[in-house]
Design a protein around this motif. Structure first.
Motif, PDB file in Angstrom:
ATOM      1  N   THR A 139      -6.483 -35.867  27.720  1.00  6.97           N
ATOM      2  CA  THR A 139      -5.824 -34.972  28.669  1.00  6.97           C
ATOM      3  C   THR A 139      -4.456 -34.550  28.149  1.00  6.97           C
ATOM      4  O   THR A 139      -4.099 -33.366  28.170  1.00  6.97           O
ATOM      5  CB  THR A 139      -5.683 -35.652  30.047  1.00  6.97           C
ATOM      6  OG1 THR A 139      -6.981 -36.007  30.522  1.00  6.97           O
ATOM      7  CG2 THR A 139      -4.999 -34.740  31.037  1.00  6.97           C
ATOM      8  N   VAL A 140      -3.704 -35.501  27.656  1.00  4.86           N
ATOM      9  CA  VAL A 140      -2.377 -35.195  27.110  1.00  4.86           C
ATOM     10  C   VAL A 140      -2.510 -34.304  25.882  1.00  4.86           C
ATOM     11  O   VAL A 140      -1.745 -33.349  25.707  1.00  4.86           O
ATOM     12  CB  VAL A 140      -1.602 -36.499  26.770  1.00  4.86           C
ATOM     13  CG1 VAL A 140      -0.357 -36.200  25.973  1.00  4.86           C
ATOM     14  CG2 VAL A 140      -1.276 -37.254  28.054  1.00  4.86           C
ATOM     15  N   GLN A 141      -3.510 -34.568  25.018  1.00  3.52           N
ATOM     16  CA  GLN A 141      -3.709 -33.735  23.837  1.00  3.52           C
ATOM     17  C   GLN A 141      -3.998 -32.288  24.233  1.00  3.52           C
ATOM     18  O   GLN A 141      -3.482 -31.356  23.640  1.00  3.52           O
ATOM     19  CB  GLN A 141      -4.846 -34.281  22.966  1.00  3.52           C
ATOM     20  CG  GLN A 141      -4.504 -35.545  22.243  1.00  3.52           C
ATOM     21  CD  GLN A 141      -5.701 -36.149  21.523  1.00  3.52           C
ATOM     22  OE1 GLN A 141      -6.850 -35.988  21.937  1.00  3.52           O
ATOM     23  NE2 GLN A 141      -5.419 -36.865  20.442  1.00  3.52           N
ATOM     24  N   VAL A 142      -4.831 -32.108  25.246  1.00  2.71           N
ATOM     25  CA  VAL A 142      -5.160 -30.757  25.705  1.00  2.71           C
ATOM     26  C   VAL A 142      -3.921 -30.088  26.270  1.00  2.71           C
ATOM     27  O   VAL A 142      -3.649 -28.912  25.981  1.00  2.71           O
ATOM     28  CB  VAL A 142      -6.293 -30.809  26.766  1.00  2.71           C
ATOM     29  CG1 VAL A 142      -6.431 -29.479  27.472  1.00  2.71           C
ATOM     30  CG2 VAL A 142      -7.598 -31.222  26.118  1.00  2.71           C
ATOM     31  N   GLU A 143      -3.130 -30.818  27.036  1.00  2.10           N
ATOM     32  CA  GLU A 143      -1.896 -30.244  27.601  1.00  2.10           C
ATOM     33  C   GLU A 143      -0.935 -29.823  26.498  1.00  2.10           C
ATOM     34  O   GLU A 143      -0.334 -28.758  26.577  1.00  2.10           O
ATOM     35  CB  GLU A 143      -1.232 -31.270  28.528  1.00  2.10           C
ATOM     36  CG  GLU A 143      -1.956 -31.488  29.815  1.00  2.10           C
ATOM     37  CD  GLU A 143      -1.356 -32.614  30.656  1.00  2.10           C
ATOM     38  OE1 GLU A 143      -0.299 -33.169  30.266  1.00  2.10           O
ATOM     39  OE2 GLU A 143      -1.943 -32.945  31.701  1.00  2.10           O
ATOM     40  N   ILE A 144      -0.821 -30.631  25.480  1.00  2.00           N
ATOM     41  CA  ILE A 144       0.079 -30.307  24.371  1.00  2.00           C
ATOM     42  C   ILE A 144      -0.423 -29.050  23.642  1.00  2.00           C
ATOM     43  O   ILE A 144       0.370 -28.170  23.313  1.00  2.00           O
ATOM     44  CB  ILE A 144       0.192 -31.501  23.390  1.00  2.00           C
ATOM     45  CG1 ILE A 144       0.980 -32.632  24.055  1.00  2.00           C
ATOM     46  CG2 ILE A 144       0.867 -31.079  22.074  1.00  2.00           C
ATOM     47  CD1 ILE A 144       0.986 -33.942  23.286  1.00  2.00           C
ATOM     48  N   ARG A 145      -1.718 -28.967  23.428  1.00  2.00           N
ATOM     49  CA  ARG A 145      -2.267 -27.802  22.711  1.00  2.00           C
ATOM     50  C   ARG A 145      -2.075 -26.516  23.523  1.00  2.00           C
ATOM     51  O   ARG A 145      -1.796 -25.474  22.967  1.00  2.00           O
ATOM     52  CB  ARG A 145      -3.747 -28.021  22.422  1.00  2.00           C
ATOM     53  CG  ARG A 145      -3.987 -28.991  21.318  1.00  2.00           C
ATOM     54  CD  ARG A 145      -5.455 -29.051  20.925  1.00  2.00           C
ATOM     55  NE  ARG A 145      -5.677 -30.182  20.071  1.00  2.00           N
ATOM     56  CZ  ARG A 145      -6.576 -31.120  20.268  1.00  2.00           C
ATOM     57  NH1 ARG A 145      -7.389 -31.058  21.317  1.00  2.00           N
ATOM     58  NH2 ARG A 145      -6.698 -32.119  19.435  1.00  2.00           N
ATOM     59  N   THR A 146      -2.241 -26.599  24.834  1.00  2.00           N
ATOM     60  CA  THR A 146      -2.112 -25.386  25.639  1.00  2.00           C
ATOM     61  C   THR A 146      -0.661 -24.975  25.831  1.00  2.00           C
ATOM     62  O   THR A 146      -0.376 -23.814  26.083  1.00  2.00           O
ATOM     63  CB  THR A 146      -2.775 -25.577  27.034  1.00  2.00           C
ATOM     64  OG1 THR A 146      -2.204 -26.692  27.697  1.00  2.00           O
ATOM     65  CG2 THR A 146      -4.272 -25.762  26.891  1.00  2.00           C
TER      66      THR A 146
END
Length: 87
Positions: free
Chosen positions: A77-84
């Motif tokens: 979830t954190v990885q996706v937030e960082i990418r977006t």
């Protein structure tokens, strides 16, 4: 030699990367040379070796599957937030 000089400070700051063999050869040689000459820093080094070995022996439990899955989900979830959020 007392454990107060800049060599002691540098050796103690890098003690953990030295213990884990995660330091370049030149720095490793420098720290080893200091430890050979400074009994106080050598004592600190031996203490940290013992603690590291004790922790290594004590941390053999595996987290339950639901907990591992929950942690991995949070990481993703954190990885996706960082990418977006990246430009």
């Amino acid at each position: 030699m007392s454990c107060e000089g800049p060599d002691c400070e540098k050796a103690l700051e890098n003690l953990y990367v030295f213990l884990d063999h995660e330091i370049d050869t030149a720095s490793c040689d420098e720290i080893q040379s200091h430890l050979d000459d400074c009994s106080e820093c050598l004592n600190e080094f031996h203490l940290e070796q013992i603690v590291k070995a004790l922790v290594g022996r004590s941390c053999t439990e595996v987290a339950p599957t639901p907990l591992r899955e929950k942690v991995m989900f949070q990481i993703r979830t954190v990885q996706v937030e960082i990418r977006t959020e990246s430009p």
